[in-house]
Scaffold this motif. Structure first.
Motif, mmCIF file in Angstrom:
data_model
loop_
_atom_site.group_PDB
_atom_site.id
_atom_site.type_symbol
_atom_site.label_atom_id
_atom_site.label_comp_id
_atom_site.label_asym_id
_atom_site.label_seq_id
_atom_site.Cartn_x
_atom_site.Cartn_y
_atom_site.Cartn_z
ATOM 1 N N HIS A 59 0.728 -1.224 -0.058
ATOM 2 C CA HIS A 59 0.089 0.160 -0.017
ATOM 3 C C HIS A 59 0.760 1.203 0.136
ATOM 4 O O HIS A 59 0.608 2.198 -0.658
ATOM 5 C CB HIS A 59 -1.015 -0.180 1.072
ATOM 6 N N GLU A 60 2.070 1.371 0.681
ATOM 7 C CA GLU A 60 2.948 2.330 0.491
ATOM 8 C C GLU A 60 3.447 2.319 -0.883
ATOM 9 O O GLU A 60 3.872 3.596 -1.119
ATOM 10 C CB GLU A 60 4.016 2.229 1.756
ATOM 11 N N HIS A 63 0.906 3.669 -3.195
ATOM 12 C CA HIS A 63 0.550 5.353 -2.868
ATOM 13 C C HIS A 63 1.730 6.092 -3.477
ATOM 14 O O HIS A 63 1.281 7.072 -4.115
ATOM 15 C CB HIS A 63 0.623 5.275 -1.255
ATOM 16 N N ARG A 126 -6.819 6.227 2.465
ATOM 17 C CA ARG A 126 -5.596 6.491 1.795
ATOM 18 C C ARG A 126 -5.282 7.439 0.603
ATOM 19 O O ARG A 126 -4.372 8.187 0.390
ATOM 20 C CB ARG A 126 -4.892 5.029 1.273
ATOM 21 N N PHE A 127 -6.461 7.564 -0.116
ATOM 22 C CA PHE A 127 -6.279 8.577 -1.387
ATOM 23 C C PHE A 127 -7.207 9.506 -1.576
ATOM 24 O O PHE A 127 -7.363 10.241 -2.592
ATOM 25 C CB PHE A 127 -6.433 7.599 -2.582
#
Length: 205
Positions: A59-60, A63, A126-127
């Motif tokens: 996920h990092e 991102h 997250r976004f």
């Protein structure tokens, strides 16, 4: 051996990150959100620990990949749209430039596709910032050119149609890299179908 300078270390780090992000885009195209760090490491020709040193989880990594893609897309949009000429002509040229960028940098295509899908299967918190900036800096310029073109109702709806059709059709070529695409012809066809102006009608551009 002479120790490397800070500038040299920074250049190595930046190059390694570009290498990892390019590999992540290739793996994402093949596996989607099932992507794993070990897959990216193998694609990049790096050890798992090397990639993990930069990104603790996928996920990092995704991102960072999407934010890098956003910066590339914004630079390309600014360069393509901020030119002389009629609005619809600038839009047509910008779309051709964007498609070339997608073929050269798949991460930018992935960004557009994930935004269109509202980041489906990704952590919901997250976004939001990326989505808002995408709409403001990448989507709204398309709608603005359609609005400036005159005589075209519902510019935001048409912007969605233009971008959505470009994503769908481009995906056929990006996922099957052995296929070739005539960018000029493809954008002219999509432009005529979604904007509603035939590519032979030069009076409008």
């Amino acid at each position: 051996m002479t120790p490397r300078t800070k500038e040299q270390n920074d250049e190595i780090r930046a190059a390694r990150i570009r290498q990892i992000l390019a590999a992540a885009a290739d793996v994402y195209l093949a596996k989607g959100v099932m992507l794993e760090i070990r897959d990216v490491a193998a694609r990049a020709g790096l050890g798992y620990g090397t990639v993990y040193h930069y990104y603790r989880n996928k996920h990092e990594l995704l991102h960072d990949m999407l934010w890098h893609a956003f910066e590339q897309a914004r630079a390309a949009t600014d360069a393509a749209f901020d030119q002389d000429g009629a609005p619809l002509g600038r839009l047509r040229r910008g779309l051709k430039h964007l498609l070339r960028l997608w073929l050269d940098q798949p991460s930018v295509y992935i960004l557009y596709k994930m935004v269109a899908e509202n980041f489906h299967h990704m952590p919901s918190d997250r976004f939001p910032g990326l989505y808002d900036r995408f709409r403001q800096e990448l989507y709204q310029p398309v709608a603005a050119l359609l609005r400036e073109g005159g005589g075209l109702p519902y510019p935001e709806k048409r912007a969605n149609m233009v971008i959505g059709s470009l994503i769908g059709c481009a995906g056929l070529y990006i996922h099957h890299r052995h296929m070739e695409i005539d960018i000029d012809e493809a954008v002219d066809v999509w432009f005529a179908g979604t904007v509603g102006i035939d590519h032979e009608d030069r009076k409008e551009i």
